[in-house]
Structure formats: C-alpha cells, structure tokens
Design a protein around this motif. Sequence first.
Motif, short mmCIF file in Angstrom:
data_model
loop_
_atom_site.label_atom_id
_atom_site.label_comp_id
_atom_site.label_asym_id
_atom_site.label_seq_id
_atom_site.Cartn_x
_atom_site.Cartn_y
_atom_site.Cartn_z
N SER A 79 0.83 -1.20 0.00
CA SER A 79 0.00 0.00 0.00
C SER A 79 0.86 1.25 0.00
O SER A 79 0.59 2.23 -0.70
N ARG A 80 1.92 1.22 0.79
CA ARG A 80 2.80 2.39 0.86
C ARG A 80 3.50 2.61 -0.47
O ARG A 80 3.70 3.76 -0.90
N ALA A 81 3.89 1.53 -1.16
CA ALA A 81 4.54 1.67 -2.46
C ALA A 81 3.59 2.30 -3.47
O ALA A 81 4.00 3.15 -4.28
N ASN A 84 3.42 5.97 -2.58
CA ASN A 84 4.67 6.65 -2.92
C ASN A 84 4.74 6.95 -4.42
O ASN A 84 5.22 8.01 -4.83
N GLN A 85 4.28 6.00 -5.23
CA GLN A 85 4.28 6.19 -6.68
C GLN A 85 3.37 7.36 -7.07
O GLN A 85 3.75 8.22 -7.87
N LYS A 86 2.17 7.40 -6.50
CA LYS A 86 1.24 8.48 -6.81
C LYS A 86 1.76 9.82 -6.29
O LYS A 86 1.58 10.87 -6.93
N GLU A 125 -7.31 12.35 -6.13
CA GLU A 125 -7.21 10.91 -6.33
C GLU A 125 -6.21 10.28 -5.38
O GLU A 125 -6.42 9.17 -4.87
N TYR A 126 -5.12 10.99 -5.11
CA TYR A 126 -4.13 10.52 -4.15
C TYR A 126 -4.75 10.36 -2.76
O TYR A 126 -4.57 9.34 -2.09
#
Length: 211
Positions: A79-81, A84-86, A125-126
């Motif tokens: 979930s954190r990845a 982080n991408q967003k 969205e983030y």
Amino acid sequence: MKHSYFYIVNGVLGVGLIALYLLFFTSQPSSDQKMQIRFNPGDSTFILPVAYVNVDSLLTNYNFAKDLNEALMRKEESSRATLNQKETQLNAAAQEFQRKLQNNAFLSQERAEQEQQRILKMQQEYQQTAQKLSQEFALEQQKLNLQLADTIKANLVEFNKDKNYEIIFSNTASDNILYADKKYDITREVIRFLNNKYGPATVAPATEKKK
C-alpha cells in the motif's frame, strides 16, 4: 508531502491485538479429573487450578502469529509503495506546472488553469487512494486478529483437556495481573504446544531476508 495512513503495532498484529483478557473454559472435567486445591507445606501456599499466559511473549514466539504479522507487513508495504508512486507523480506534475508558470510557458491563461485543475484532480485521487488503502488495511488487520484469537482459544481448549485448569488468564506487560507466583505462568508451555500444532513459521522475518 507527508502522509501517515498506516500503522503497524509491533508484535502482530498488535493485535491491540488480542482482547483475551479472560479465557474461561465452559467444558469442565469430570469430578475425578478436576485439579484440586492442594496445600504445600514447603511454602505454605495453596496451588489453585488457575494459570496465566503472557500475551506479549505469546505473540512474539507463536509461529502462526509471526506469519500473520508478516502478511500484514507485506500488505502495508504494498500500500505504501502505491502511495509513494502516486505522490511522486503528483510532485513532478506540480513542479512542472510551477516551472512553466514562472517561465510563461503556457500559451494561454485557460491552458494554465486546465493544467492546474488536472493537478488538483491528481491530488484528490491521491487522497482517495490513501483513504481506501487505509480502510482496507484496517479491515485486514481486524480479520487477522480475529483469526489469531480464535485459533489460540480453540487450541487452549485442547491444551487444557489434560491440564484441568478452571481459568486461564491473559496478562500483557503485567497490566492485568499485578502479582502472581511464577508457578502459575504457563506461557512457555502454551507456546510449545501451539508451535507443535502449527509447525515452523513459513515466512522468514524481514531482518533475516536482508542477510
């Protein structure tokens, strides 16, 4: 950009993790099997048919709890990845917008406003994704906690068949039991029983993976 949507309580699951404040077994042994109160002349104490388990130690050493905790940590990392991408994409878009604005790179005011709205939508969205993943994590944690608690309770019923304790208490960092003689502490015995039933942990801890 800061975000603090996920928390893992050390020791599986945390499990706030198990609300096993009192384990009472309704299936009583027959009268000839019941553990009797015994008087010990050596230390002048009564040996009662009760015991307690240190839940912190149980969760740390029970292999099933280790596996559930590892599964929960993997979900949190995934979930954190995603977040982080967003977040990286959002920061890059915001920086590019600021650069173009400072350099008068937009062909029109309307085009600048469109880009600004696009970035605001990305931010929305983030935040929605973060909330969704946080809720999913909390539900998964709750599910695993219940699964662990049910497994421990069921195994303790079997464990108690030939022990004949009337009550088995749980104790967490001495919060529930202010004082008890060590002879009533059956934590190691219970952990041994549970691990013999479950077997070795199937997933190596994160510290071992890095070696």
